[in-house]
Design an enzyme around this catalytic site. Structure first.
Site, PDB file in Angstrom:
ATOM      1  N   TYR A  54      27.501  -0.670 -13.161  1.00 26.52           N
ATOM      2  CA  TYR A  54      27.414  -1.115 -14.556  1.00 26.52           C
ATOM      3  C   TYR A  54      28.798  -1.442 -15.105  1.00 26.52           C
ATOM      4  O   TYR A  54      29.780  -0.730 -14.858  1.00 26.52           O
ATOM      5  CB  TYR A  54      26.724  -0.054 -15.429  1.00 26.52           C
ATOM      6  CG  TYR A  54      25.221   0.031 -15.173  1.00 26.52           C
ATOM      7  CD1 TYR A  54      24.576  -0.859 -14.313  1.00 26.52           C
ATOM      8  CD2 TYR A  54      24.446   1.000 -15.785  1.00 26.52           C
ATOM      9  CE1 TYR A  54      23.210  -0.786 -14.069  1.00 26.52           C
ATOM     10  CE2 TYR A  54      23.076   1.084 -15.550  1.00 26.52           C
ATOM     11  CZ  TYR A  54      22.468   0.185 -14.690  1.00 26.52           C
ATOM     12  OH  TYR A  54      21.117   0.268 -14.452  1.00 26.52           O
ATOM     13  N   SER A 159      15.341   3.160  -6.638  1.00 26.47           N
ATOM     14  CA  SER A 159      15.107   2.178  -7.685  1.00 26.47           C
ATOM     15  C   SER A 159      14.769   0.860  -7.021  1.00 26.47           C
ATOM     16  O   SER A 159      15.398   0.482  -6.021  1.00 26.47           O
ATOM     17  CB  SER A 159      16.378   2.042  -8.537  1.00 26.47           C
ATOM     18  OG  SER A 159      16.168   1.144  -9.593  1.00 26.47           O
ATOM     19  N   ASN A 160      13.775   0.188  -7.571  1.00 27.48           N
ATOM     20  CA  ASN A 160      13.366  -1.136  -7.078  1.00 27.48           C
ATOM     21  C   ASN A 160      12.846  -1.098  -5.642  1.00 27.48           C
ATOM     22  O   ASN A 160      12.974  -2.089  -4.914  1.00 27.48           O
ATOM     23  CB  ASN A 160      14.525  -2.137  -7.204  1.00 27.48           C
ATOM     24  CG  ASN A 160      15.072  -2.209  -8.617  1.00 27.48           C
ATOM     25  OD1 ASN A 160      14.340  -2.524  -9.546  1.00 27.48           O
ATOM     26  ND2 ASN A 160      16.342  -1.879  -8.803  1.00 27.48           N
ATOM     27  N   TRP A 210      12.613   0.365 -16.343  1.00 29.32           N
ATOM     28  CA  TRP A 210      13.803  -0.306 -16.897  1.00 29.32           C
ATOM     29  C   TRP A 210      13.435  -1.586 -17.651  1.00 29.32           C
ATOM     30  O   TRP A 210      12.371  -2.147 -17.417  1.00 29.32           O
ATOM     31  CB  TRP A 210      14.887  -0.530 -15.877  1.00 29.32           C
ATOM     32  CG  TRP A 210      14.707  -1.315 -14.605  1.00 29.32           C
ATOM     33  CD1 TRP A 210      14.518  -0.797 -13.356  1.00 29.32           C
ATOM     34  CD2 TRP A 210      14.798  -2.743 -14.413  1.00 29.32           C
ATOM     35  NE1 TRP A 210      14.466  -1.804 -12.418  1.00 29.32           N
ATOM     36  CE2 TRP A 210      14.648  -3.005 -13.041  1.00 29.32           C
ATOM     37  CE3 TRP A 210      15.011  -3.827 -15.273  1.00 29.32           C
ATOM     38  CZ2 TRP A 210      14.675  -4.293 -12.488  1.00 29.32           C
ATOM     39  CZ3 TRP A 210      15.044  -5.108 -14.740  1.00 29.32           C
ATOM     40  CH2 TRP A 210      14.878  -5.335 -13.364  1.00 29.32           C
ATOM     41  N   SER A 211      14.337  -1.972 -18.564  1.00 32.97           N
ATOM     42  CA  SER A 211      14.104  -3.127 -19.463  1.00 32.97           C
ATOM     43  C   SER A 211      12.751  -3.030 -20.166  1.00 32.97           C
ATOM     44  O   SER A 211      11.932  -3.958 -20.111  1.00 32.97           O
ATOM     45  CB  SER A 211      14.236  -4.456 -18.702  1.00 32.97           C
ATOM     46  OG  SER A 211      15.570  -4.680 -18.336  1.00 32.97           O
ATOM     47  N   GLY A 215      14.360  -6.780 -21.752  1.00 34.45           N
ATOM     48  CA  GLY A 215      15.732  -7.208 -22.024  1.00 34.45           C
ATOM     49  C   GLY A 215      15.838  -7.965 -23.345  1.00 34.45           C
ATOM     50  O   GLY A 215      16.767  -8.759 -23.537  1.00 34.45           O
ATOM     51  N   GLY A 216      14.904  -7.756 -24.256  1.00 30.16           N
ATOM     52  CA  GLY A 216      14.921  -8.440 -25.559  1.00 30.16           C
ATOM     53  C   GLY A 216      14.051  -9.695 -25.567  1.00 30.16           C
ATOM     54  O   GLY A 216      13.841 -10.299 -26.618  1.00 30.16           O
ATOM     55  N   ARG A 217      13.506 -10.098 -24.423  1.00 25.89           N
ATOM     56  CA  ARG A 217      12.733 -11.356 -24.351  1.00 25.89           C
ATOM     57  C   ARG A 217      11.424 -11.283 -25.138  1.00 25.89           C
ATOM     58  O   ARG A 217      10.885 -12.321 -25.498  1.00 25.89           O
ATOM     59  CB  ARG A 217      12.462 -11.742 -22.891  1.00 25.89           C
ATOM     60  CG  ARG A 217      13.659 -12.414 -22.231  1.00 25.89           C
ATOM     61  CD  ARG A 217      13.361 -12.825 -20.803  1.00 25.89           C
ATOM     62  NE  ARG A 217      13.153 -11.672 -19.939  1.00 25.89           N
ATOM     63  CZ  ARG A 217      12.068 -11.448 -19.222  1.00 25.89           C
ATOM     64  NH1 ARG A 217      11.066 -12.298 -19.238  1.00 25.89           N
ATOM     65  NH2 ARG A 217      11.959 -10.362 -18.466  1.00 25.89           N
ATOM     66  N   PHE A 219      11.169 -10.585 -28.033  1.00 27.71           N
ATOM     67  CA  PHE A 219      11.469 -11.034 -29.407  1.00 27.71           C
ATOM     68  C   PHE A 219      11.998 -12.464 -29.436  1.00 27.71           C
ATOM     69  O   PHE A 219      12.274 -13.001 -30.497  1.00 27.71           O
ATOM     70  CB  PHE A 219      12.532 -10.127 -30.046  1.00 27.71           C
ATOM     71  CG  PHE A 219      12.222  -8.672 -29.929  1.00 27.71           C
ATOM     72  CD1 PHE A 219      11.283  -8.096 -30.763  1.00 27.71           C
ATOM     73  CD2 PHE A 219      12.865  -7.889 -28.984  1.00 27.71           C
ATOM     74  CE1 PHE A 219      10.990  -6.749 -30.649  1.00 27.71           C
ATOM     75  CE2 PHE A 219      12.571  -6.542 -28.868  1.00 27.71           C
ATOM     76  CZ  PHE A 219      11.636  -5.976 -29.702  1.00 27.71           C
TER      77      PHE A 219
HETATM   78  N1  LIG Z   1      17.444   0.204 -11.916  1.00 30.70           N
HETATM   79  C1  LIG Z   1      17.696  -1.049 -12.199  1.00 30.70           C
HETATM   80  O1  LIG Z   1      17.771  -1.932 -11.318  1.00 30.70           O
HETATM   81  C2  LIG Z   1      17.903  -1.421 -13.631  1.00 30.70           C
HETATM   82  C3  LIG Z   1      17.936  -2.773 -14.015  1.00 30.70           C
HETATM   83  C4  LIG Z   1      18.113  -3.075 -15.369  1.00 30.70           C
HETATM   84  C5  LIG Z   1      18.256  -2.046 -16.302  1.00 30.70           C
HETATM   85  N2  LIG Z   1      18.240  -0.738 -15.885  1.00 30.70           N
HETATM   86  C6  LIG Z   1      18.372   0.367 -16.851  1.00 30.70           C
HETATM   87  O2  LIG Z   1      17.488   0.140 -17.936  1.00 30.70           O
HETATM   88  C7  LIG Z   1      18.223   0.180 -19.159  1.00 30.70           C
HETATM   89  C8  LIG Z   1      17.554  -0.675 -20.175  1.00 30.70           C
HETATM   90  O3  LIG Z   1      17.521  -2.043 -19.755  1.00 30.70           O
HETATM   91  P1  LIG Z   1      17.645  -3.181 -20.839  1.00 30.70           P
HETATM   92  O4  LIG Z   1      18.958  -3.072 -21.541  1.00 30.70           O
HETATM   93  O5  LIG Z   1      17.313  -4.464 -20.185  1.00 30.70           O
HETATM   94  O6  LIG Z   1      16.481  -2.711 -21.860  1.00 30.70           O
HETATM   95  P2  LIG Z   1      15.684  -3.410 -23.025  1.00 30.70           P
HETATM   96  O7  LIG Z   1      15.504  -2.352 -24.049  1.00 30.70           O
HETATM   97  O8  LIG Z   1      14.494  -4.094 -22.475  1.00 30.70           O
HETATM   98  O9  LIG Z   1      16.639  -4.557 -23.578  1.00 30.70           O
HETATM   99  C9  LIG Z   1      17.739  -4.274 -24.391  1.00 30.70           C
HETATM  100  C10 LIG Z   1      18.168  -5.588 -25.038  1.00 30.70           C
HETATM  101  O10 LIG Z   1      17.153  -5.979 -25.972  1.00 30.70           O
HETATM  102  C11 LIG Z   1      17.769  -6.210 -27.228  1.00 30.70           C
HETATM  103  N3  LIG Z   1      16.848  -5.809 -28.303  1.00 30.70           N
HETATM  104  C12 LIG Z   1      16.335  -4.590 -28.561  1.00 30.70           C
HETATM  105  N4  LIG Z   1      15.554  -4.604 -29.660  1.00 30.70           N
HETATM  106  C13 LIG Z   1      15.590  -5.869 -30.113  1.00 30.70           C
HETATM  107  C14 LIG Z   1      14.993  -6.525 -31.223  1.00 30.70           C
HETATM  108  N5  LIG Z   1      14.198  -5.863 -32.082  1.00 30.70           N
HETATM  109  N6  LIG Z   1      15.241  -7.857 -31.392  1.00 30.70           N
HETATM  110  C15 LIG Z   1      16.031  -8.526 -30.529  1.00 30.70           C
HETATM  111  N7  LIG Z   1      16.642  -7.950 -29.447  1.00 30.70           N
HETATM  112  C16 LIG Z   1      16.412  -6.643 -29.250  1.00 30.70           C
HETATM  113  C17 LIG Z   1      18.988  -5.326 -27.230  1.00 30.70           C
HETATM  114  O11 LIG Z   1      19.933  -5.820 -28.158  1.00 30.70           O
HETATM  115  P3  LIG Z   1      20.698  -4.771 -29.150  1.00 30.70           P
HETATM  116  O12 LIG Z   1      21.663  -4.033 -28.309  1.00 30.70           O
HETATM  117  O13 LIG Z   1      21.341  -5.701 -30.127  1.00 30.70           O
HETATM  118  O14 LIG Z   1      19.656  -3.895 -29.771  1.00 30.70           O
HETATM  119  C18 LIG Z   1      19.466  -5.438 -25.794  1.00 30.70           C
HETATM  120  O15 LIG Z   1      20.243  -6.609 -25.604  1.00 30.70           O
HETATM  121  C19 LIG Z   1      19.637  -0.228 -18.754  1.00 30.70           C
HETATM  122  O16 LIG Z   1      20.611   0.197 -19.665  1.00 30.70           O
HETATM  123  C20 LIG Z   1      19.775   0.473 -17.433  1.00 30.70           C
HETATM  124  O17 LIG Z   1      20.105   1.832 -17.654  1.00 30.70           O
HETATM  125  C21 LIG Z   1      18.045  -0.418 -14.578  1.00 30.70           C
END
Ligand SMILES: NC(=O)c1ccc[n+]([C@@H]2O[C@H](COP(=O)([O-])OP(=O)(O)OC[C@H]3O[C@@H](n4cnc5c(N)ncnc54)[C@H](OP(=O)(O)O)[C@@H]3O)[C@@H](O)[C@H]2O)c1
Length: 301
Positions: A54, A159-160, A210-211, A215-217, A219
């Site tokens: 990360y 993971s994955n 995860w996500s 990832g915000g998609r 919205f």
């Molecule tokens: N194991 C793996 O391969 C793997 C892969 C990917 C992720 N992960 C883990 O999963 C965690 C979460 O993943 P993620 O960050 O993709 O999670 P997520 O919660 O799906 O996406 C977060 C993103 O969505 C945005 N968001 C949240 N609420 C919103 C809203 N109401 N309107 C618009 N945008 C909004 C956030 O922006 P803001 O910050 O502005 O709120 C941020 O950019 C990671 O931190 C990591 O620890 C693991």
């Protein structure tokens, strides 16, 4: 915030986990991350997910610094880290091509680095970040078993991983794997039907999702599912104390019978607070299916 055992012998994690993948998006100082960690604790989120890669191998160090700013803070959290992905950058100057390496010796080396950067002598959970197509399962397992024997990790997971990849690795483990951290959300419901979540249910282990907001998609106005999801959420909000789409999307994951732990990715404190309230929402069956239909843009078969 509820708590949940990842596997029958433990460990116990908070029902929702805070993820640090995007932590550098807002260029926070260690003090700001420290404040965010305290907010997590106030909300009952005691499990933090990170990974060696990360922030191009820089998040763990800042997280370690943020933890060290408050004496005793590290011990209030369950730390999850992962390793096995290597990409060319200043931290890997000899690396020519992005690749996976889940050999035992490489995972052990990466764990040592993670422990040093995080400022701790152990993590609660270590995950092989991605299946490495060139490594035998007994080689990966040898590394994980060594970590378990030395107490540098309390439990191991993946993971994955596909269902067969997890089965194969488990066959070589001295302590069974406790989770598969996978992509699972309204726009990626495949783990429901590809056997991944069924396998977790059968083994009595909890998946980590995860996500959770794609990832915000969910919205993103450019995403055709976003307005459908917004309308569906609006139509059911009154039944859930005015819950937002964001909260309903977490509740949708939490409702699956394999008991997934959503890994929250926001950098905004107010969104973290609102996310934490989602664990109290119990979605009605018909609303769960209505959200599935809105996300997929079709009726259930
Ligand atoms: N194991 C793996 O391969 C793997 C892969 C990917 C992720 N992960 C883990 O999963 C965690 C979460 O993943 P993620 O960050 O993709 O999670 P997520 O919660 O799906 O996406 C977060 C993103 O969505 C945005 N968001 C949240 N609420 C919103 C809203 N109401 N309107 C618009 N945008 C909004 C956030 O922006 P803001 O910050 O502005 O709120 C941020 O950019 C990671 O931190 C990591 O620890 C693991």
């Amino acid at each position: 915030m509820k708590r949940i055992k990842l596997a029958p012998p433990g460990p116990e994690f908070s029902r929702m986990v805070y993820g640090t993948w995007r932590i550098f998006d807002t260029k926070p100082t260690a003090q700001e991350i420290n404040r965010r960690l305290h907010t997590c604790l106030e909300l009952g989120i005691t499990t933090i997910d990170t990974a060696e890669i990360y922030g191009l191998y820089e998040v763990e160090e800042v997280l370690g610094t943020a933890l060290a700013l408050s004496p005793g803070l590290r011990d209030k959290f369950e730390l999850v880290t992962k390793a096995g992905i290597y990409v060319p950058c200043s931290h890997h100057p000899a690396c020519r091509t992005a690749h996976y390496n889940a050999t035992g010796p490489q995972l052990l080396k990466s764990l040592e680095s993670s422990l040093r950067l995080l400022g701790t002598d152990h993590v609660e959970l270590f995950l092989a970040h991605r299946p490495d197509w060139l490594t035998r399962a007994d080689d990966t397992a040898a590394g994980l078993n060594e970590m378990l024997r030395t107490g540098k990790i309390r439990v191991a997971g993946v993971s994955n991983y596909s269902v067969s990849q997890l089965d194969l690795l488990n066959a070589h483990m001295e302590q069974p794997l406790v989770t598969n951290q996978i992509e699972f959300h309204l726009l990626h419901p495949e783990p429901i039907n590809d056997g991944t979540l069924n396998q977790c249910e059968k083994l009595g282990v909890r998946p980590m999702a995860w996500s959770p907001l794609a990832g915000g998609r969910i919205f993103d106005p450019a995403n055709p599912a976003a307005p459908r999801l917004a309308a569906a959420a609006k139509s059911m909000a009154a039944r859930y104390n005015g819950a937002t789409l964001e909260q309903l999307a977490y509740a949708w994951i939490l409702a699956h019978p394999s008991h997934p732990l959503p890994v929250i990715g926001t950098n905004k404190l107010e969104r973290l607070q609102s996310a934490a309230q989602a664990d109290a929402i119990v979605l009605e069956r018909e609303d769960w299916y209505a959200l599935w239909e809105a996300a997929q843009g079709r009726k259930i078969p």
